[in-house]
Design an enzyme around this catalytic site. Sequence first.
Site, PDB file in Angstrom:
ATOM      1  CG  HIS A  14      -1.824   1.214   1.279  1.00  0.00           C
ATOM      2  ND1 HIS A  14      -3.175   1.094   1.538  1.00  0.00           N
ATOM      3  CD2 HIS A  14      -1.602   2.535   1.094  1.00  0.00           C
ATOM      4  CE1 HIS A  14      -3.726   2.316   1.513  1.00  0.00           C
ATOM      5  NE2 HIS A  14      -2.778   3.212   1.256  1.00  0.00           N
ATOM      6  CG  HIS A  16      -0.751   7.152  -0.959  1.00  0.00           C
ATOM      7  ND1 HIS A  16      -1.975   7.287  -1.563  1.00  0.00           N
ATOM      8  CD2 HIS A  16      -0.972   6.492   0.207  1.00  0.00           C
ATOM      9  CE1 HIS A  16      -2.908   6.736  -0.795  1.00  0.00           C
ATOM     10  NE2 HIS A  16      -2.333   6.252   0.280  1.00  0.00           N
ATOM     11  NE  ARG A  18       0.827  12.099  -2.269  1.00  0.00           N
ATOM     12  CZ  ARG A  18      -0.180  11.657  -1.533  1.00  0.00           C
ATOM     13  NH1 ARG A  18      -1.191  10.993  -2.067  1.00  0.00           N
ATOM     14  NH2 ARG A  18      -0.211  11.890  -0.241  1.00  0.00           N
ATOM     15  CG  ASN A  42      -4.869   8.610  -3.269  1.00  0.00           C
ATOM     16  OD1 ASN A  42      -3.846   8.028  -3.604  1.00  0.00           O
ATOM     17  ND2 ASN A  42      -4.955   9.279  -2.124  1.00  0.00           N
ATOM     18  CE  LYS A  99      -7.772   2.504  -0.773  1.00  0.00           C
ATOM     19  NZ  LYS A  99      -6.663   2.310   0.145  1.00  0.00           N
ATOM     20  CG  HIS A 136      -9.681   4.613   3.442  1.00  0.00           C
ATOM     21  ND1 HIS A 136      -8.472   5.244   3.551  1.00  0.00           N
ATOM     22  CD2 HIS A 136     -10.420   5.062   4.505  1.00  0.00           C
ATOM     23  CE1 HIS A 136      -8.475   6.046   4.614  1.00  0.00           C
ATOM     24  NE2 HIS A 136      -9.654   5.947   5.206  1.00  0.00           N
ATOM     25  CG  HIS A 174      -4.766   2.131   5.853  1.00  0.00           C
ATOM     26  ND1 HIS A 174      -6.105   2.174   6.159  1.00  0.00           N
ATOM     27  CD2 HIS A 174      -4.636   2.797   4.674  1.00  0.00           C
ATOM     28  CE1 HIS A 174      -6.735   2.848   5.216  1.00  0.00           C
ATOM     29  NE2 HIS A 174      -5.881   3.221   4.299  1.00  0.00           N
ATOM     30  CG  ASP A 247      -1.635   4.818   4.074  1.00  0.00           C
ATOM     31  OD1 ASP A 247      -1.664   5.295   2.917  1.00  0.00           O
ATOM     32  OD2 ASP A 247      -2.440   5.147   4.964  1.00  0.00           O
ATOM     33  CG  HIS A 251       0.317  15.240   2.135  1.00  0.00           C
ATOM     34  ND1 HIS A 251      -0.657  15.562   1.216  1.00  0.00           N
ATOM     35  CD2 HIS A 251      -0.079  14.082   2.703  1.00  0.00           C
ATOM     36  CE1 HIS A 251      -1.612  14.645   1.242  1.00  0.00           C
ATOM     37  NE2 HIS A 251      -1.291  13.722   2.131  1.00  0.00           N
ATOM     38  CB  ALA A 263      -4.733  12.796   6.410  1.00  0.00           C
TER      39      ALA A 263
HETATM   40  C1  NCD Z   1      -3.395   9.213   2.091  1.00  0.00           C
HETATM   41  C2  NCD Z   1      -2.934  10.258   1.060  1.00  0.00           C
HETATM   42  O1  NCD Z   1      -2.411  11.280   1.459  1.00  0.00           O
HETATM   43  O2  NCD Z   1      -3.093   9.991  -0.142  1.00  0.00           O
HETATM   44  N1  NCD Z   1      -3.370   9.793   3.397  1.00  0.00           N
HETATM   45  C3  NCD Z   1      -3.261   9.122   4.572  1.00  0.00           C
HETATM   46  O3  NCD Z   1      -3.360   9.752   5.623  1.00  0.00           O
HETATM   47  N2  NCD Z   1      -3.048   7.832   4.613  1.00  0.00           N
HETATM   48  C4  NCD Z   1      -4.711   8.722   1.715  1.00  0.00           C
HETATM   49  C5  NCD Z   1      -5.144   7.493   2.477  1.00  0.00           C
HETATM   50  O4  NCD Z   1      -4.638   6.397   2.228  1.00  0.00           O
HETATM   51  O5  NCD Z   1      -5.999   7.610   3.339  1.00  0.00           O
HETATM   52 ZN    ZN Z   2      -3.275   5.132   1.668  1.00  0.00          ZN
END
Ligand code: NCD
Ligand code: ZN
Length: 343
Positions: A14, A16, A18, A42, A99, A136, A174, A247, A251, A263
Site C-alpha cells: 500500500h 502513495h 503521487r 488517488n 481501491k 479504505h 491499514h 501507506d 505531502h 493527512a
Molecule cells: C493518504 C494520502 O495522502 O493519499 N493519506 C493518509 O493519511 N493515509 C490517503 C489514504 O490512504 O488515506
Molecule cells: Zn493510503
Amino acid sequence: MTHSITLIKPDDFHLHLRNGEALKHVVKHTARQFSRAIVMPNLPTPVTTTIQAKDYRDEIIKGLDGIAFEPLMTLYLTDNTEAHEIEYAKQSGFIHGVKLYPAGATTNSDAGVSDIKKCYGALEAMEKLGLPLLVHGEVTDPEIDIFDREAVFIDTVLTPLIHHFPNLKIVFEHITTTQAVDFVRSAPANIVATLTAHHLLLNRNAIFTGGINPHNYCLPVLKREEHRQQLIKAATSGSEKFFAGTDSAPHAKSAKESSCGCAGMYTAYHAIELYAEAFDSAHSLNKLEGFCSIFGAKFYGLKTNTETIELTKESWEIPEFLPYGEEKLIPFRAGENCHWQLK
Ligand code: NCD
Ligand code: ZN
C-alpha cells in the site's frame, strides 16, 4: 558484534507515489528497499481506467531512471466503474487490485464511492476474476466519532459486503483497531489486512505530544495504545492474513503545517527499518520476513522475490527534511534516531 538479519527483499502492499514532480522525489526511496509496491490510484485525477493506469505506470518507471522496481497498479473504484473496465484491468496483467475509497474519506477521495450498491456490477466481475478489492475501511458520516469510523465501517459496510460477495478477495487496508484485527482473524482466508509501520510504532498521544504535531496526522488516525498493542500482536503472529503496507503518503511541508493540514505520513524513506524496529521491540524479528516479503505476495498470486536485503541494528539520524522540488518533505520521526539500518 552488530546484530544483523537477512530478509527476502520485501514488497510494500500500500503506497502513495503521487505523480509529476513529487513522484520523482519519492519513488527511489521505495525502490531502495522494496521490489514491488501496490500503488494507490488517488491522484488529483483519479486513476479509474486501465489506460490511465498504463500511463501512470509508464511515468513511475521513467521516474526510476533504470532502477529495478515493479509498480503493481490499481484502479480507483467509482459509482460508475463498469464490469467491462474490470475485465480490461484483469487482462492488462499489470493491475492487481481495485481501491474502494468511501467518497470524502481521505486525500483525493471525492470521486470515491457514495453507495457500495452502485458498484455491485464491478464487484461481481472482481469476485469472478479474482481481482482483489482494497478497502479504505472508514465510514465518512460526520456524526460518527473519528476514532470509531473503522469499527463502524466493519459493521455497516464490510460485513454486508462479504455476505453478498463471499468469494471476493478483500484487503482491509491499514487497519488500526482491535475490532479490525479480530474481524480479519475470524474471517475466511480471502479477507486479509495490511498494517503500516506508523500504526505499529505510535499511538494517538503522538499527535499531541508537546503541542499539536501535524506530521503524526494520517488517516485512519492513530488510535489508543491498547489498539496499537493488538496491531503488534497481529503483525508478529505469523498469520498469513497480516502483511506490510506502508501507506506512505507524501505531502509538502507547507501542506502539512497548515491551518487545515493534510493527512498522511511519509515513511517510504526508511519503511523497512521502521518495521524492523517495531518487530524488534516485540522480540519477533523472526516473524518479519513472512510479514514483509512472503504473505502479501502469496495473497496477490505473485512469486516470492529472489533477492535479499540485510538490516543491521545500528542507530542513524533520520534527516530533518528531504528534497521535494521547491518544497520540503518531512519524513516520519524527522531528526530522531532510527535503530535499524538497511545495508
Ligand atoms: C493518504 C494520502 O495522502 O493519499 N493519506 C493518509 O493519511 N493515509 C490517503 C489514504 O490512504 O488515506
Ligand atoms: Zn493510503
